[in-house]
Design a protein around this motif. Structure first.
Motif, PDB file in Angstrom:
ATOM      1  N   LEU A   1      -9.121   3.845  -9.181  1.00 18.52           N
ATOM      2  CA  LEU A   1      -8.896   4.253  -7.797  1.00 18.52           C
ATOM      3  C   LEU A   1      -7.614   3.633  -7.248  1.00 18.52           C
ATOM      4  CD1 LEU A   1      -9.916   5.622  -5.171  1.00 18.52           C
ATOM      5  CD2 LEU A   1     -11.170   3.514  -4.687  1.00 18.52           C
ATOM      6  N   THR A   2      -7.368   2.370  -7.576  1.00 21.62           N
ATOM      7  CA  THR A   2      -6.160   1.685  -7.110  1.00 21.62           C
ATOM      8  C   THR A   2      -4.906   2.343  -7.664  1.00 21.62           C
ATOM      9  OG1 THR A   2      -7.390  -0.398  -7.031  1.00 21.62           O
ATOM     10  CG2 THR A   2      -4.992  -0.533  -6.995  1.00 21.62           C
ATOM     11  N   VAL A   3      -4.894   2.606  -8.963  1.00 22.19           N
ATOM     12  CA  VAL A   3      -3.722   3.227  -9.584  1.00 22.19           C
ATOM     13  C   VAL A   3      -3.471   4.612  -8.997  1.00 22.19           C
ATOM     14  CG1 VAL A   3      -2.765   4.087 -11.752  1.00 22.19           C
ATOM     15  CG2 VAL A   3      -4.000   1.921 -11.713  1.00 22.19           C
ATOM     16  N   ASP A   4      -4.527   5.418  -8.864  1.00 24.58           N
ATOM     17  CA  ASP A   4      -4.372   6.765  -8.305  1.00 24.58           C
ATOM     18  C   ASP A   4      -3.876   6.705  -6.861  1.00 24.58           C
ATOM     19  OD1 ASP A   4      -5.281   7.742 -10.697  1.00 24.58           O
ATOM     20  OD2 ASP A   4      -7.343   8.075 -10.006  1.00 24.58           O
ATOM     21  N   ALA A   5      -4.369   5.740  -6.090  1.00 26.06           N
ATOM     22  CA  ALA A   5      -3.942   5.618  -4.697  1.00 26.06           C
ATOM     23  C   ALA A   5      -2.472   5.222  -4.587  1.00 26.06           C
ATOM     24  CB  ALA A   5      -4.818   4.596  -3.971  1.00 26.06           C
ATOM     25  N   VAL A   6      -2.032   4.325  -5.458  1.00 22.49           N
ATOM     26  CA  VAL A   6      -0.622   3.911  -5.442  1.00 22.49           C
ATOM     27  C   VAL A   6       0.286   5.073  -5.838  1.00 22.49           C
ATOM     28  CG1 VAL A   6       1.090   2.412  -6.532  1.00 22.49           C
ATOM     29  CG2 VAL A   6      -1.117   1.479  -5.833  1.00 22.49           C
ATOM     30  N   LEU A   7      -0.121   5.824  -6.872  1.00 28.83           N
ATOM     31  CA  LEU A   7       0.710   6.939  -7.338  1.00 28.83           C
ATOM     32  C   LEU A   7       0.828   8.042  -6.292  1.00 28.83           C
ATOM     33  CD1 LEU A   7      -0.489   7.251 -11.059  1.00 28.83           C
ATOM     34  CD2 LEU A   7       1.633   6.244 -10.210  1.00 28.83           C
ATOM     35  N   THR A   8      -0.228   8.250  -5.486  1.00 29.71           N
ATOM     36  CA  THR A   8      -0.212   9.294  -4.462  1.00 29.71           C
ATOM     37  C   THR A   8       0.106   8.747  -3.070  1.00 29.71           C
ATOM     38  OG1 THR A   8      -2.612   9.042  -4.141  1.00 29.71           O
ATOM     39  CG2 THR A   8      -1.879  10.682  -5.746  1.00 29.71           C
ATOM     40  N   ARG A   9       0.416   7.445  -2.993  1.00 30.69           N
ATOM     41  CA  ARG A   9       0.721   6.789  -1.710  1.00 30.69           C
ATOM     42  C   ARG A   9      -0.397   7.017  -0.685  1.00 30.69           C
ATOM     43  NH1 ARG A   9       7.217   7.615  -0.591  1.00 30.69           N
ATOM     44  NH2 ARG A   9       7.931   6.601  -2.498  1.00 30.69           N
ATOM     45  N   ASN A  10      -1.622   6.824  -1.153  1.00 35.21           N
ATOM     46  CA  ASN A  10      -2.791   6.971  -0.284  1.00 35.21           C
ATOM     47  C   ASN A  10      -2.999   5.631   0.432  1.00 35.21           C
ATOM     48  OD1 ASN A  10      -5.249   7.626   0.876  1.00 35.21           O
ATOM     49  ND2 ASN A  10      -5.983   8.695  -0.949  1.00 35.21           N
ATOM     50  N   TYR A  11      -2.275   5.431   1.529  1.00 36.05           N
ATOM     51  CA  TYR A  11      -2.216   4.123   2.175  1.00 36.05           C
ATOM     52  C   TYR A  11      -3.569   3.597   2.657  1.00 36.05           C
ATOM     53  CZ  TYR A  11       2.807   4.913   2.044  1.00 36.05           C
ATOM     54  OH  TYR A  11       4.074   5.147   1.611  1.00 36.05           O
ATOM     55  N   PRO A  12      -4.426   4.410   3.290  1.00 36.35           N
ATOM     56  CA  PRO A  12      -5.730   3.872   3.708  1.00 36.35           C
ATOM     57  C   PRO A  12      -6.563   3.347   2.542  1.00 36.35           C
ATOM     58  CG  PRO A  12      -5.276   5.948   4.830  1.00 36.35           C
ATOM     59  CD  PRO A  12      -4.228   5.792   3.781  1.00 36.35           C
ATOM     60  N   VAL A  13      -6.505   4.051   1.397  1.00 31.78           N
ATOM     61  CA  VAL A  13      -7.272   3.614   0.233  1.00 31.78           C
ATOM     62  C   VAL A  13      -6.683   2.331  -0.348  1.00 31.78           C
ATOM     63  CG1 VAL A  13      -7.978   4.212  -2.109  1.00 31.78           C
ATOM     64  CG2 VAL A  13      -8.087   5.928  -0.307  1.00 31.78           C
ATOM     65  N   ILE A  14      -5.351   2.266  -0.439  1.00 31.49           N
ATOM     66  CA  ILE A  14      -4.702   1.053  -0.955  1.00 31.49           C
ATOM     67  C   ILE A  14      -5.089  -0.150  -0.113  1.00 31.49           C
ATOM     68  CG2 ILE A  14      -2.494  -0.093  -1.370  1.00 31.49           C
ATOM     69  CD1 ILE A  14      -1.271   2.662  -1.837  1.00 31.49           C
ATOM     70  N   GLN A  15      -5.003   0.013   1.200  1.00 32.87           N
ATOM     71  CA  GLN A  15      -5.320  -1.068   2.123  1.00 32.87           C
ATOM     72  C   GLN A  15      -6.753  -1.540   1.954  1.00 32.87           C
ATOM     73  OE1 GLN A  15      -2.962  -1.192   6.184  1.00 32.87           O
ATOM     74  NE2 GLN A  15      -4.872  -0.133   6.426  1.00 32.87           N
ATOM     75  N   ALA A  16      -7.683  -0.597   1.866  1.00 30.74           N
ATOM     76  CA  ALA A  16      -9.099  -0.938   1.765  1.00 30.74           C
ATOM     77  C   ALA A  16      -9.428  -1.589   0.421  1.00 30.74           C
ATOM     78  CB  ALA A  16      -9.949   0.313   1.971  1.00 30.74           C
ATOM     79  N   VAL A  17      -8.860  -1.047  -0.659  1.00 32.04           N
ATOM     80  CA  VAL A  17      -9.143  -1.584  -1.993  1.00 32.04           C
ATOM     81  C   VAL A  17      -8.665  -3.028  -2.110  1.00 32.04           C
ATOM     82  CG1 VAL A  17      -8.451  -1.426  -4.406  1.00 32.04           C
ATOM     83  CG2 VAL A  17      -9.221   0.611  -3.217  1.00 32.04           C
ATOM     84  N   VAL A  18      -7.443  -3.280  -1.647  1.00 32.01           N
ATOM     85  CA  VAL A  18      -6.902  -4.644  -1.737  1.00 32.01           C
ATOM     86  C   VAL A  18      -7.724  -5.596  -0.880  1.00 32.01           C
ATOM     87  CG1 VAL A  18      -4.887  -6.082  -1.298  1.00 32.01           C
ATOM     88  CG2 VAL A  18      -4.592  -3.803  -2.242  1.00 32.01           C
ATOM     89  N   LEU A  19      -8.110  -5.161   0.318  1.00 29.43           N
ATOM     90  CA  LEU A  19      -8.879  -6.029   1.203  1.00 29.43           C
ATOM     91  C   LEU A  19     -10.250  -6.352   0.610  1.00 29.43           C
ATOM     92  CD1 LEU A  19      -9.067  -7.511   3.912  1.00 29.43           C
ATOM     93  CD2 LEU A  19     -10.007  -5.415   4.904  1.00 29.43           C
ATOM     94  N   VAL A  20     -10.938  -5.352   0.085  1.00 28.43           N
ATOM     95  CA  VAL A  20     -12.259  -5.585  -0.516  1.00 28.43           C
ATOM     96  C   VAL A  20     -12.136  -6.501  -1.730  1.00 28.43           C
ATOM     97  CG1 VAL A  20     -14.175  -4.471  -1.725  1.00 28.43           C
ATOM     98  CG2 VAL A  20     -13.250  -3.442   0.353  1.00 28.43           C
ATOM     99  N   THR A  21     -11.062  -6.329  -2.510  1.00 29.10           N
ATOM    100  CA  THR A  21     -10.838  -7.202  -3.661  1.00 29.10           C
ATOM    101  C   THR A  21     -10.634  -8.648  -3.227  1.00 29.10           C
ATOM    102  OG1 THR A  21      -9.820  -5.361  -4.872  1.00 29.10           O
ATOM    103  CG2 THR A  21      -9.393  -7.583  -5.690  1.00 29.10           C
ATOM    104  N   VAL A  22      -9.845  -8.840  -2.174  1.00 24.70           N
ATOM    105  CA  VAL A  22      -9.609 -10.194  -1.661  1.00 24.70           C
ATOM    106  C   VAL A  22     -10.916 -10.807  -1.149  1.00 24.70           C
ATOM    107  CG1 VAL A  22      -8.476 -11.516   0.175  1.00 24.70           C
ATOM    108  CG2 VAL A  22      -7.193  -9.807  -1.101  1.00 24.70           C
TER     109      VAL A  22
END
Length: 319
Positions: free
Chosen positions: A269-290
């Motif tokens: 999900l992280t890789v796909d979000a970065v490749l498509t610049r899906n900013y809400p998903v990137i933000q949420a994934v990184v925050l949940v990981t932290v």
């Protein structure tokens, strides 16, 4: 002990707050305009401005951060820019997959790594010690992607005993689920097991040469009890510390492993979000990981204090 836990919880809250600020600023520092990406290259300026207003991108950064923080605290991570699905629903769908993979990889690492470390320490200078040390060196040297491709080539293509890729939920078919998760878990857990083996061996060698172990042996206690009840128990503080500190490596390794085995988890999900610049998903994934990383390290600190009473008496940790 209560004061120690409260101090650790306070430190965790500060880390989470600072992390949220860094995540917020980091996502907005990415190249490109999120509104343009969401609207498409052919969109009119009016459509781009409407999207910017809808997502609050036309507000000052402090106001955007307060909106982001308020929504995050209520579990609202916004909507995906690709399919307009709530990001929270996407996370709830993908998170259990990565948690299962990480749990199985950690199980492999603990069984193999701690077991090999104990054998290497007890049989120091013997063949078993050299074999375990060689395994540790190989596990640290071989990259995940190469080991994953090699595993697919051997177990899926040549011997055809395991599926090459894909994922089946445990609730649908437990047997198929485990068959498809065994190989990724072994690949992900190998490097982790190598680190655990080296740390366990080092801690066990120190414990086996300690005075209390010599005293236990002089009393005529069986070697199994000396190793298990005395040496291993006092070496667990090191093992627990490594378990917490290596969580970040486990998560980063899951990104590569999930891509290789086409597992629809957090990493993919992280890789796909970065490749498509899906900013809400990137933000949420990184925050949940932290959040997960901070919580695990908090639990490690508390477990460390229980295993080592000197820590809770001094109010410190393993930092």
């Amino acid at each position: 002990m209560l004061w120690f836990i409260l101090r650790r919880c306070g430190s965790a809250v500060i880390v989470l707050f600072l992390s949220s600020v860094l995540i917020f600023l980091g996502v907005r520092a990415l190249p490109g305009d999120p509104a343009t990406v969401m609207a498409g290259q052919e969109a009119s300026p009016a459509a781009i401005e409407a999207i910017r207003h809808e997502f609050g991108l036309d507000k000052p950064l402090p106001a955007q951060y307060l909106d982001y923080l308020g929504q995050t605290l209520t579990g609202n991570f916004g909507r995906s820019t690709q399919d307009q699905l709530p990001v929270a629903d996407i996370l709830l769908e993908r998170l259990p997959v990565t948690l299962e993979l990480s749990a199985l990889a950690m199980l492999v690492a603990v069984i193999v790594g701690v077991g090999a470390g104990i054998v290497a320490a007890v049989r120091r200078g013997k063949v078993a010690d050299y074999l375990a040390t060689g395994f540790g060196l190989a596990g640290l040297s071989v990259p995940h992607f190469w080991l994953g491709l090699l595993g697919i080539l051997l177990f899926a293509v040549t011997w055809r005993v395991l599926p090459a890729s894909g994922y089946v939920p445990f609730t649908e078919d437990p047997v198929q689920n485990l068959q498809r998760m065994i190989l990724p878990a072994v690949v992900l857990g190998t490097g982790f097991a190598a680190i655990l083996m080296r740390q366990t061996r080092s801690a066990m060698l120190g414990a086996l040469s300690a005075d209390y172990v010599r005293t236990a042996r002089s009393k005529g206690l069986p070697e199994v009890k000396v190793v298990g009840a005395h040496a291993l128990r006092n070496s667990l503080t090191t093992v627990v510390t490594v378990l917490g500190l290596q969580l970040g490596a486990l998560i980063s390794g899951a990104v590569v492993t999930e891509q290789i085995f086409v597992i629809p988890g957090f990493g993919k999900l992280t890789v796909d979000a970065v490749l498509t610049r899906n900013y809400p998903v990137i933000q949420a994934v990184v925050l949940v990981t932290v959040v997960g990383y901070v919580l695990v390290n908090l639990l490690v600190d508390i477990a460390y204090a229980f295993l080592n009473p000197r820590i809770r008496l001094s109010g410190g940790g393993h930092d």
